[in-house]
Design a protein around this motif. Structure first.
Motif, PDB file in Angstrom:
ATOM      1  N   VAL A  95      -3.284   1.125   8.593  1.00 30.93           N
ATOM      2  CA  VAL A  95      -3.114   0.829   7.238  1.00 30.93           C
ATOM      3  C   VAL A  95      -4.143  -0.397   6.979  1.00 30.93           C
TER       4      VAL A  95
ATOM      5  N   PRO B 218      -7.025  -2.592   5.428  1.00 26.41           N
ATOM      6  CA  PRO B 218      -8.030  -2.046   4.498  1.00 26.41           C
ATOM      7  C   PRO B 218      -9.343  -1.904   5.239  1.00 26.41           C
TER       8      PRO B 218
ATOM      9  N   TYR C 273      -1.554  -1.158  -1.105  1.00 29.43           N
ATOM     10  CA  TYR C 273      -2.445  -0.586  -0.300  1.00 29.43           C
ATOM     11  C   TYR C 273      -3.932  -0.885  -0.384  1.00 29.43           C
ATOM     12  N   ASN C 274      -4.600  -0.987   0.906  1.00 28.25           N
ATOM     13  CA  ASN C 274      -5.867  -1.410   0.651  1.00 28.25           C
ATOM     14  C   ASN C 274      -6.000  -2.845   0.398  1.00 28.25           C
TER      15      ASN C 274
ATOM     16  N   TRP D  13       3.122   4.213  -0.267  1.00 27.81           N
ATOM     17  CA  TRP D  13       2.104   3.209  -1.092  1.00 27.81           C
ATOM     18  C   TRP D  13       0.583   3.832  -1.321  1.00 27.81           C
ATOM     19  N   ASN D  14       0.409   4.929  -0.659  1.00 28.47           N
ATOM     20  CA  ASN D  14      -0.772   5.517  -1.185  1.00 28.47           C
ATOM     21  C   ASN D  14      -0.738   6.496  -2.058  1.00 28.47           C
ATOM     22  N   GLN D  15       0.089   6.474  -2.977  1.00 28.92           N
ATOM     23  CA  GLN D  15       0.238   7.549  -4.132  1.00 28.92           C
ATOM     24  C   GLN D  15      -0.431   7.137  -5.078  1.00 28.92           C
ATOM     25  N   PRO D  16      -1.390   8.017  -5.598  1.00 24.77           N
ATOM     26  CA  PRO D  16      -2.457   8.054  -6.742  1.00 24.77           C
ATOM     27  C   PRO D  16      -1.739   7.434  -7.974  1.00 24.77           C
TER      28      PRO D  16
ATOM     29  N   SER E 169      -5.538   9.870  10.902  1.00 27.63           N
ATOM     30  CA  SER E 169      -6.699   9.254  10.863  1.00 27.63           C
ATOM     31  C   SER E 169      -8.148  10.225  11.087  1.00 27.63           C
TER      32      SER E 169
ATOM     33  N   SER F  63      -0.071  -1.059  -6.169  1.00 32.61           N
ATOM     34  CA  SER F  63       0.179  -0.965  -5.069  1.00 32.61           C
ATOM     35  C   SER F  63      -0.588  -1.974  -4.131  1.00 32.61           C
TER      36      SER F  63
ATOM     37  N   ILE G  60       1.747   4.492   4.597  1.00 33.34           N
ATOM     38  CA  ILE G  60       0.814   5.255   3.896  1.00 33.34           C
ATOM     39  C   ILE G  60       1.482   6.025   2.806  1.00 33.34           C
TER      40      ILE G  60
ATOM     41  N   ILE H  31      -0.540  -5.145   2.874  1.00 32.53           N
ATOM     42  CA  ILE H  31       0.003  -4.138   3.349  1.00 32.53           C
ATOM     43  C   ILE H  31       0.432  -4.130   4.839  1.00 32.53           C
TER      44      ILE H  31
END
Ligand SMILES: Nc1ncnc2c1ncn2[C@@H]1O[C@H](COP(=O)(O)OP(=O)(O)O)[C@@H](O)[C@H]1O
Ligand SMILES: [Mg+2]
Lengths: 561, 369
Positions: free
Chosen positions: A508, A510, A427-428, A417-420, A244, A425, A414, A432
């Motif tokens: 995690v 959002p 994520y956000n 699931w935070n893969q571009p 972070s 996803s 992270i 999540i």
């Protein structure tokens, strides 16, 4: 017991698949990504270069090795202080007639209901310079509070009730069944305790202390609130830092996570081995009523000891939380004219951040309880009654989160699931958080449901099959209703813990989405201590009172009259 | 040989309450050295509690206990010796072997507590284990033994120090029936061999009759009768005891002008030797005094007509259940000859064998559980 049984095989094939898929997604995927990234640091860029570099650095770089050492110091120190607090109290409680024993039990249950980060914050309020203690007595113990022994002491105050409750039950059973026999055979009370009770309780003592060790090395709130000020970083805070704060270093976070998980896994493995050892299992037969001995002239000293420990572990933190929540301003201090409900008014103001955080956490808590409960029931059933080799793997997978600290689950999620390149996803989105909480808390319903299934045996279900019920019908009509009470109990537990989880939420959640814990944590950073503590008070009340009320209602419905 | 010794156990006016509930009240017992006393009673009658008082695991609140002539509990005088100072042996219902010690270490424990020298200790442990037939298993853990073997270890542990008094708390109730029967014989032989003084708690009257020199029948926290086994069978003190021991059929009896009859029928009964007060009584028709008239002895002058209801074949004969003619009462009888349901049978018994009780002696008609 269920080995070789085929009664549920047909019905549980579907369950096996549902359970395997969901556990794969919720538990295995984040764990797998932690391991992968710890081994192949450049995986995110599609490269397998520099294998094992993060892991190697954790073990060789002195700056990182310090984290490991501090973690061990914290874990072992907490174990030692917990044992020193719990052992004498448990022995006294179990073997002697301690006055007001029920009251002490109840008071020592309360630390379970106060999340450790809230307890740590309340201790800061009490002991810091110009804190409540100084206002009342003129001295402050900031020197102790912001020190390694101080952190260890606070962690022990949070964790020793675990040891106390396990051991006092343990000592009581042993005292009644085995120690009395020793007395008849000619051993005095001390010898009977040292030669019989203590050795017999050793596996229980060791197992509960290993649990404390795991709790201590996984804890985020206390070391983060206290340790940072004196530069005492442990693995958990180190991992959180790397995820972070700039510069973000995910491979290193994964490497540290892997080391932390291995440590926790080792603790759990030893614990399970100890508890499964046959020698010490209490042999069959029904226990005898057991007469506790009077304390005689030790009555008052023992009473004082219990009062002191319960006061420090339970009453002081609660009073500090209450004082801060009711204080209009912090600078106003502990004065009657500074007391009021302004914090609560602000917290519950329509459209306020506090109210939103409350509703977020409570709905996430309910959703997690439902998801984890359902998944737990299906998994326990598939493991207990199913056939095939997948069962053992499924069982291990469902219990693995026990050894996964919140911070590691956060990192894993992270990484996963935070893969571009992912087309969709969670994520956000708040989903999540649901994933993270379900992963962390899944072992609870699985454990409760397995115990209920084991108690049922499989002849009840077999009888339903013989009566003409299809596997699914037998599950829905016989098995599920019979395990419902324990399942509900575990879901209430899940609700209580999920709705105040801290570190995974910090990692995690959002952007702009606050949970209760994140809200409290941020209020403290921003200096709105009173508002944070008002929220803490509401949280403790809601997450303990609602489950307790429901349990009381359930008992009322189940017992006649 | 045991003459001149003080009694192994003497109990006077012993009492215990939990809160307001009186669990035991006014218990009086004497056990001569070398004898076995059985405490026999239904579950909940206070047997275990009495035994734990003797062991020192509970404190009495009234009365006095002496073991081998030495007072060990006397709340009136503030005297209470803890269990370790009473020098007893005890066998627990649930074995209570220490799972972290080997069989030999379990048995050696009482000797260790007496600071018995190692060499002697080893010899005595071996001897005790040989007595119970487990010398070969000395190094095992208790968890590696069967239930019967565990119980034998518990017995070895109780006798190894040759205590003046051994307490047994339902030692066989966790074993299956076959094993129980062998173990009763073994314990009886052991007790006789070692001339042990023992208090043996059980709810099974066959066990008590097989082992004890004297039997105390317990009920509701008191002793209902204390007697030798033969006396107990021959002269139960109350209808309740007769029912608990399943000595035979209890019949309600009424006095009419013609003499005593079974209540509600015209079936006549022989006159009692000492007429009970009042117009009603209860009479025990002991099973062992009954025989089919055809095979009865000349003493069996009295007769009752009955019809066979059910027959069970046993190794020892035919167990008949019959209904007394003209009544609804059933009697049981072990006959050497076969019979078929529906047969009429003449039953013979000696009039002196009947036992008469006051009608109000016991409100519970049925045998105790
Ligand atoms: N700790 C206790 N508190 C209250 N009552 C008890 C306790 N222990 C036993 N009792 C009561 O004492 C009575 C005698 O019990 P016990 O000695 O165990 O009987 P037994 O061994 O003959 O079955 C029972 O009615 C039981 O309910
Ligand atoms: Mg009993």
């Amino acid at each position: 017991m269920a080995r070789g049984s085929t009664t549920g095989a047909g019905g549980s094939r579907g369950f096996l698949w549902i359970s395997a898929l969901s556990l794969g997604l919720v538990v295995a995927l984040p764990a797998l990504f932690v391991v992968l990234v710890a081994v192949f640091p450049d995986l995110g860029r599609g490269s397998l270069a520099a294998p094992f570099r993060p892991l190697w650095r954790v073990l060789s770089d002195p700056a990182l090795a310090v984290l490991l050492r501090n973690t061990l110091v914290l874990g072992l120190g907490t174990v030692a202080v917990s044992a020193a607090l719990a052992l004498p109290l448990a022995a006294l409680r179990a073997l002697f007639r301690v006055p007001c024993a029920r009251v002490w039990d109840l008071l020592l249950l309360i630390p379970f209901m106060i999340p450790p980060y809230i307890a740590a914050l309340s201790w800061i309020l009490t002991l810091q310079p110009r804190g409540y203690l100084e206002q009342l007595s003129g001295v402050n113990l900031a020197g102790l509070l912001f020190s390694v022994p101080g952190i260890i002491l606070l962690m022990a105050l949070n964790t020793f009730p675990v040891v106390y409750f396990i051991l006092s039950r343990n000592f009581e059973t042993i005292g009644a069944r085995f120690s009395d026999v020793g007395r008849v055979c000619g051993a005095g009370p001390w010898r009977a305790f040292l030669r019989l009770t203590l050795p017999l309780a050793t596996p229980g003592i060791a197992a509960s202390l290993l649990l404390v060790f795991a709790m201590a090395i996984e804890e985020y709130g206390t070391p983060a609130a206290l340790g940072r000020r004196i530069g005492f970083e442990v693995l958990v805070t180190g991992i959180e830092n790397r995820v972070s704060e700039w510069p973000i270093d995910l491979p290193e976070a994964a490497g540290l996570s892997l080391v932390l998980v291995l440590l926790a896994l080792a603790a759990f493995a030893v614990q399970r081995w100890l508890l499964a050892r046959r020698d010490y299992r209490i042999l069959g037969g029904k226990p005898q009523p057991f007469q506790k001995r009077p304390l005689g002239r030790w009555r008052l000293p023992v009473l004082a000891l219990f009062a002191l420990v319960a006061g420090v572990a339970t009453v002081l933190p609660l009073l500090a939380i209450l004082a801060a929540a009711l204080g209009r301003t912090i600078s106003g201090g502990l004065r009657p004219d500074n007391l009021g409900l302004t914090n609560f008014a602000e917290l519950l103001d329509l459209g306020s951040g506090g109210l939103r955080a409350l509703s977020h956490s409570l709905s996430l808590g309910v959703a997690t309880a439902l998801l984890a409960g359902g998944l737990g029931a299906i998994t326990a059933y598939a493991v207990a009654r199913g056939a095939g080799r997948g069962r053992a793997a499924l069982d291990a997978l469902s219990l693995m989160p026990n050894a996964l600290p919140g911070v590691v689950v956060g990192v894993g999620i992270i990484l996963a699931w935070n893969q571009p390149w992912l087309p969709v996803s969670p994520y956000n989105t708040p989903l999540i958080l649901l994933l993270a909480y379900t992963c962390l808390l899944l072992p609870q319903p699985v454990r409760y449901a397995s115990a209920a299934l084991q108690q049922q045996g499989d002849s009840l279900e077999a009888a339903a099959r013989v009566c003409g019920a299809a596997p699914r019908t037998a599950f829905a009509r016989i098995v599920l209703p019979l395990m419902t009470p324990s399942l509900i109990t575990s879901m209430l537990l899940v609700f209580a813990v999920a709705s105040r989880e801290l570190v995974a939420s910090l990692l995690v959640a959002p952007v702009g989405y606050e949970t209760i814990s994140v809200y409290i944590w941020r209020q403290f950073d921003q200096g709105s201590v009173g508002l944070g503590m008002a929220m803490a008070l509401c949280t403790i009340a809601i997450t303990t009172l609602i489950p307790m009320l429901l349990i009381a209602l359930m008992r009322g419905r189940l017992s006649p009259g | 040989m045991t003459q001149g010794l003080p009694p192994a156990l003497s109990v006077r006016a012993l009492g215990l309450s939990y809160g307001a509930t009186r669990i035991l009240d006014g218990i009086d017992l004497t056990l001569p050295a070398g004898e076995v006393l059985a405490l026999l009673g239904p579950s909940g009658s206070g047997k275990t509690t009495l035994l734990r008082l003797l062991a020192g695991l509970l404190r009495p609140d009234a009365g006095r206990i002496e073991i081998a002539g030495k007072a060990v509990a006397d709340p009136g005088r503030g005297l209470f010796a803890p269990p370790e100072r009473r020098g007893l042996g005890m066998v627990f219902q649930d074995y209570a072997l220490w799972p972290h010690l080997s069989v030999a270490r379990n048995v050696a424990f009482p000797l260790e507590m007496q600071r018995c020298p190692t060499a002697e200790r080893r010899a005595r442990v071996t001897r005790a284990l040989e007595r119970v037939g487990l010398a070969a298993l000395a190094e095992r853990r208790p968890s590696e033994l069967s239930g019967g073997q565990q119980q034998r270890v518990a017995i070895a542990r109780a006798i190894v120090a040759e205590p003046p008094l051994v307490l047994f708390d339902e030692p066989l109730s966790n074993l299956d029936r076959e094993l129980r029967e062998t173990m009763v014989d073994e314990i009886a032989a052991l007790v006789a061999d070692l001339k042990l003084s023992a208090v043996y708690v059980t709810h099974d009257h066959a066990e008590a009759l097989a082992l004890a020199d004297r039997i105390a029948v317990m009920r509701d926290g008191g002793i209902a009768q204390l007697a030798a086994p033969a006396t107990l069978i021959d002269a139960p003190a109350s209808a309740g005891i007769a029912a608990f021991l399943r000595l035979g059929t209890l019949l309600p009896a009424s006095r009419t002008e013609a003499g005593w009859t079974i209540t509600g029928s015209r079936v006549a009964l022989p006159d009692p030797p000492n007429a009970p007060a009042g117009a009603a009584a209860r009479v025990l028709l002991p099973e062992r005094a009954l025989a089919p008239a055809a095979t009865a002895s000349p003493d069996a002058r009295a007769r009752l007509a009955a019809r066979v209801l059910r027959v069970q074949v046993r190794a020892s004969g035919f167990a008949l259940t019959l209904r007394l003619a003209g009544t609804e009462h059933e009697v049981a009888l072990l006959s050497p000859r076969p019979a078929a349901p529906g047969d009429d049978l003449e039953l013979a018994f000696a009039p002196e064998a009947l036992r008469w009780f006051p009608a109000t002696d016991d409100p519970t008609d049925h045998p105790l559980p």
